[in-house]
Design a protein around this motif. Sequence first.
Motif, PDB file in Angstrom:
ATOM      1  N   ILE A 256       3.527   5.207 -17.781  1.00  0.00           N
ATOM      2  CA  ILE A 256       4.953   4.700 -17.415  1.00  0.00           C
ATOM      3  C   ILE A 256       4.745   3.335 -17.382  1.00  0.00           C
ATOM      4  N   PRO A 257       6.162   2.679 -17.595  1.00  0.00           N
ATOM      5  CA  PRO A 257       5.711   0.968 -18.449  1.00  0.00           C
ATOM      6  C   PRO A 257       5.898   0.178 -16.821  1.00  0.00           C
ATOM      7  N   GLY A 258       4.368  -0.361 -17.179  1.00  0.00           N
ATOM      8  CA  GLY A 258       4.531  -1.621 -16.417  1.00  0.00           C
ATOM      9  C   GLY A 258       3.256  -0.599 -15.106  1.00  0.00           C
ATOM     10  N   ALA A 259       3.002   0.138 -15.251  1.00  0.00           N
ATOM     11  CA  ALA A 259       1.582   0.402 -15.111  1.00  0.00           C
ATOM     12  C   ALA A 259       0.481   0.408 -15.482  1.00  0.00           C
ATOM     13  N   ALA A 260      -0.617   0.030 -14.509  1.00  0.00           N
ATOM     14  CA  ALA A 260      -1.256  -1.038 -14.412  1.00  0.00           C
ATOM     15  C   ALA A 260      -2.472  -0.040 -13.896  1.00  0.00           C
ATOM     16  N   ALA A 261      -2.792   0.486 -13.437  1.00  0.00           N
ATOM     17  CA  ALA A 261      -3.951   0.990 -12.500  1.00  0.00           C
ATOM     18  C   ALA A 261      -3.648   2.234 -12.030  1.00  0.00           C
ATOM     19  N   ALA A 262      -4.153   3.628 -12.236  1.00  0.00           N
ATOM     20  CA  ALA A 262      -3.906   4.629 -10.450  1.00  0.00           C
ATOM     21  C   ALA A 262      -5.135   4.976 -10.491  1.00  0.00           C
ATOM     22  N   MET A 263      -5.366   5.252  -8.773  1.00  0.00           N
ATOM     23  CA  MET A 263      -5.748   5.564  -8.199  1.00  0.00           C
ATOM     24  C   MET A 263      -5.661   6.866  -7.390  1.00  0.00           C
ATOM     25  N   LEU A 264      -6.753   7.240  -7.605  1.00  0.00           N
ATOM     26  CA  LEU A 264      -6.904   8.919  -6.102  1.00  0.00           C
ATOM     27  C   LEU A 264      -8.075   8.834  -5.568  1.00  0.00           C
ATOM     28  N   SER A 265      -8.126   8.460  -4.110  1.00  0.00           N
ATOM     29  CA  SER A 265      -9.060   8.341  -3.384  1.00  0.00           C
ATOM     30  C   SER A 265      -9.324   9.938  -2.177  1.00  0.00           C
ATOM     31  N   ALA A 266     -10.295  10.525  -2.369  1.00  0.00           N
ATOM     32  CA  ALA A 266     -10.377  12.046  -2.067  1.00  0.00           C
ATOM     33  C   ALA A 266     -11.238  11.199  -0.195  1.00  0.00           C
ATOM     34  N   PHE A 267     -11.190  11.101   0.529  1.00  0.00           N
ATOM     35  CA  PHE A 267     -11.826  10.904   1.346  1.00  0.00           C
ATOM     36  C   PHE A 267     -12.699  12.081   2.642  1.00  0.00           C
ATOM     37  N   GLY A 268     -13.711  12.159   2.502  1.00  0.00           N
ATOM     38  CA  GLY A 268     -14.602  13.158   3.436  1.00  0.00           C
ATOM     39  C   GLY A 268     -14.869  14.475   1.857  1.00  0.00           C
ATOM     40  N   HIS A 269     -14.735  14.632   0.473  1.00  0.00           N
ATOM     41  CA  HIS A 269     -14.275  15.551  -0.286  1.00  0.00           C
ATOM     42  C   HIS A 269     -15.917  14.766  -1.603  1.00  0.00           C
ATOM     43  N   LEU A 341      -5.474  21.095   3.199  1.00  0.00           N
ATOM     44  CA  LEU A 341      -6.532  19.701   2.963  1.00  0.00           C
ATOM     45  C   LEU A 341      -5.817  18.094   3.206  1.00  0.00           C
ATOM     46  N   ARG A 342      -7.024  17.204   3.743  1.00  0.00           N
ATOM     47  CA  ARG A 342      -6.847  16.361   4.039  1.00  0.00           C
ATOM     48  C   ARG A 342      -7.498  14.873   3.367  1.00  0.00           C
ATOM     49  N   GLY A 343      -6.906  14.172   3.764  1.00  0.00           N
ATOM     50  CA  GLY A 343      -7.641  12.799   3.069  1.00  0.00           C
ATOM     51  C   GLY A 343      -7.617  12.284   1.599  1.00  0.00           C
ATOM     52  N   LEU A 344      -6.145  12.561   1.024  1.00  0.00           N
ATOM     53  CA  LEU A 344      -5.898  12.458  -0.457  1.00  0.00           C
ATOM     54  C   LEU A 344      -4.978  11.769  -0.555  1.00  0.00           C
ATOM     55  N   TYR A 345      -4.734  10.899  -1.692  1.00  0.00           N
ATOM     56  CA  TYR A 345      -4.004   9.654  -1.553  1.00  0.00           C
ATOM     57  C   TYR A 345      -4.100   9.623  -2.701  1.00  0.00           C
ATOM     58  N   LEU A 346      -2.388   9.160  -3.390  1.00  0.00           N
ATOM     59  CA  LEU A 346      -2.921   8.660  -4.714  1.00  0.00           C
ATOM     60  C   LEU A 346      -2.224   6.752  -4.252  1.00  0.00           C
ATOM     61  N   THR A 347      -2.448   5.672  -5.924  1.00  0.00           N
ATOM     62  CA  THR A 347      -2.644   4.575  -5.275  1.00  0.00           C
ATOM     63  C   THR A 347      -1.443   4.013  -6.378  1.00  0.00           C
ATOM     64  N   VAL A 348      -0.603   3.446  -7.251  1.00  0.00           N
ATOM     65  CA  VAL A 348      -1.143   3.371  -8.103  1.00  0.00           C
ATOM     66  C   VAL A 348      -0.052   1.557  -8.090  1.00  0.00           C
ATOM     67  N   ALA A 349      -0.520   0.645  -9.056  1.00  0.00           N
ATOM     68  CA  ALA A 349      -0.393  -0.875  -8.767  1.00  0.00           C
ATOM     69  C   ALA A 349       0.602  -1.111 -10.404  1.00  0.00           C
ATOM     70  N   PHE A 350       1.482  -1.493 -10.043  1.00  0.00           N
ATOM     71  CA  PHE A 350       2.412  -2.117 -11.486  1.00  0.00           C
ATOM     72  C   PHE A 350       2.109  -3.907 -11.727  1.00  0.00           C
ATOM     73  N   ALA A 351       2.334  -3.948 -12.756  1.00  0.00           N
ATOM     74  CA  ALA A 351       1.832  -5.421 -13.007  1.00  0.00           C
ATOM     75  C   ALA A 351       3.308  -6.086 -13.480  1.00  0.00           C
ATOM     76  N   THR A 352       3.874  -4.818 -13.626  1.00  0.00           N
ATOM     77  CA  THR A 352       5.792  -5.787 -12.870  1.00  0.00           C
ATOM     78  C   THR A 352       5.979  -5.147 -11.917  1.00  0.00           C
ATOM     79  N   THR A 353       7.684  -5.543 -11.782  1.00  0.00           N
ATOM     80  CA  THR A 353       8.455  -3.985 -10.505  1.00  0.00           C
ATOM     81  C   THR A 353       9.479  -3.556 -11.493  1.00  0.00           C
ATOM     82  N   PRO A 354       8.291  -2.270 -11.192  1.00  0.00           N
ATOM     83  CA  PRO A 354       9.262  -0.969 -11.694  1.00  0.00           C
ATOM     84  C   PRO A 354      10.633  -0.864 -11.108  1.00  0.00           C
TER      85      PRO A 354
END
Length: 571
Positions: A256-269, A341-354
């Motif tokens: 995706i244009p501008g996407a710098a990092a994508a993070m999948l957090s899985a608490f308890g998995h 399922l619980r405790g699953l989150y997607l976090t995406v950081a952009f270097a520019t405003t999408p």
Amino acid sequence: MRRVHPEVEEVRPKLKEILYDCAVDIRATKAALYLNDGMGRFELAAEYGFKNNARQSLDTNDPIVDRCGRGRTPFYINGLAVEPRFAEIMFESQTERLLAAPIYSRGQLVGMIDMRDKAQKQPFEQADVPKALNIAEKIIALFANKNVFGQRFITLSDAAEENAPVATQPPPKPAPAPPAPAPPLAAPPLASAPPPAPRPARAAAAAPQPHVPRLATLVLEARTAASRIVVASPPESLNETDFAAARDVLRSILLIPGAAAAMLSAFGHLGGVQEIAARAALSEDAKNFLQSKLNVWLTKRGDAGGFVRTTIQTPFGTNGPPIDAKQLQKVFTAPLNIGSLRGLYLTVAFATTPDRVAHELLAVLHSHLQLAVEQSMQRGSANATRLHIAEKMLEPDFAKYPELRRHSDAVAKLAESFARFLALSTAEAENARIAGIVHDVGMRLLDYERLYRKRDLSQDELGILREHVSIGAVLVEPLLGGEIARAVLAHHERVDGRGYPNELHGDEIPLLARIVQLCDAFVAITDPDSYQPPEPVETALSIISRGAGSQFDSNLAPRFADMVRADATAR
């Protein structure tokens, strides 16, 4: 309502009666039943609660048909915003919650039940899934022995009454009479098996007739065993295979244009895991910044975090300067809604405003991530069920023959290892294991009690045992599918065309059968419990090498030897 099929019209009152179980058992305020018309569409067969606004037909592009075709288990959606592709059909029917149950018969999707809005605005939940499966099974039972939309619904009791020959073999002799005359073995031919090559007349005349018990006995055994099969509960945590599916989607998000990092957090998995895909190496302050943004988001929602072990992948390399916190302009977090399922989150950081396009792509890939993980979990659950069925098919008979049980287990383990050594897919390796377990299951219907430990078998007795491939394939096909059944049927074929039962040549023999054949032969040659004196491993590999191109696949045989020797060296 469109007239879908004469036999459906005959049982429409009973269909509506079964459909009302959706209201009683699941408390769905609306439900519609769709059945396959044999031409790629699903026609409305019965409904209640839609006030004649139910859709009359669905095609293969419909999201409910597509989702039901991807898995055999019901799925539910609570809320219009959960999965955008379902939002339109839910909005059109003025509903906010959906539960759909696929209807499968003999491996084919033949229909589905579309249920909407639980009473008192309650959400659908996992406890509704087995209830939906039970209603679908009632519909299948109603169509037993009926030809609807080109799909013949067949039950075990129907198979016991038909007199079709076992795949390409001459009809076996009737079993001994007490207490009543026994009919010949009856079973439909395998749908997935190719037409057999014609046999010479002399060979056909000399074909032995197996001694088998009445099929009714098998039916009773199968029903007893089936009553003990429990539908496995969906997993409550992700495994490594599920995370492997997620990693591919995380890498795609970086496109995706501008996407710098994508993070999948899985608490308890897996004890707490965090997977990060980044365009370049992340500095410590960038990692801390991402984590702080996620923690703030969790706190606002009242969700709990926890300990996580972080793994970072940089699919575009690390040659450039690392990404620091100042470069991360916008950070977005959203939960993953995957069953219970619980405790699953997607976090995406952009270097520019999408921009709007970037937001739309992110929404699509968020849904794709949910679907990829869900499908991975379904495959794992389905394979566990198939493995359980395969194990049960060996019992109780093989418990009386411990050597044969050990042989089947050894072949299964070796076949799975060989498939992985060949870099086949996970699904193919799982099929190899299951085919190895059941490759000799046809023995359970033959005169094995008498022949089990006999060393010097006559030609007639060898002929009886040869029938195990056809009988085993017929037993396996309804429960484990055509691919496994064809491997069972063909695991004694030879690439030079001199094998049995169909004298197939070369690539006419399925790859899975060629894998099982090599493993079966190796175990038989080296096993002290075999019907012949055991040979050392190197002698067995020499025998297989000499048979390459005649009995065994000339490409697979040397690869098999490489695997065995590499495994011996590793020990």
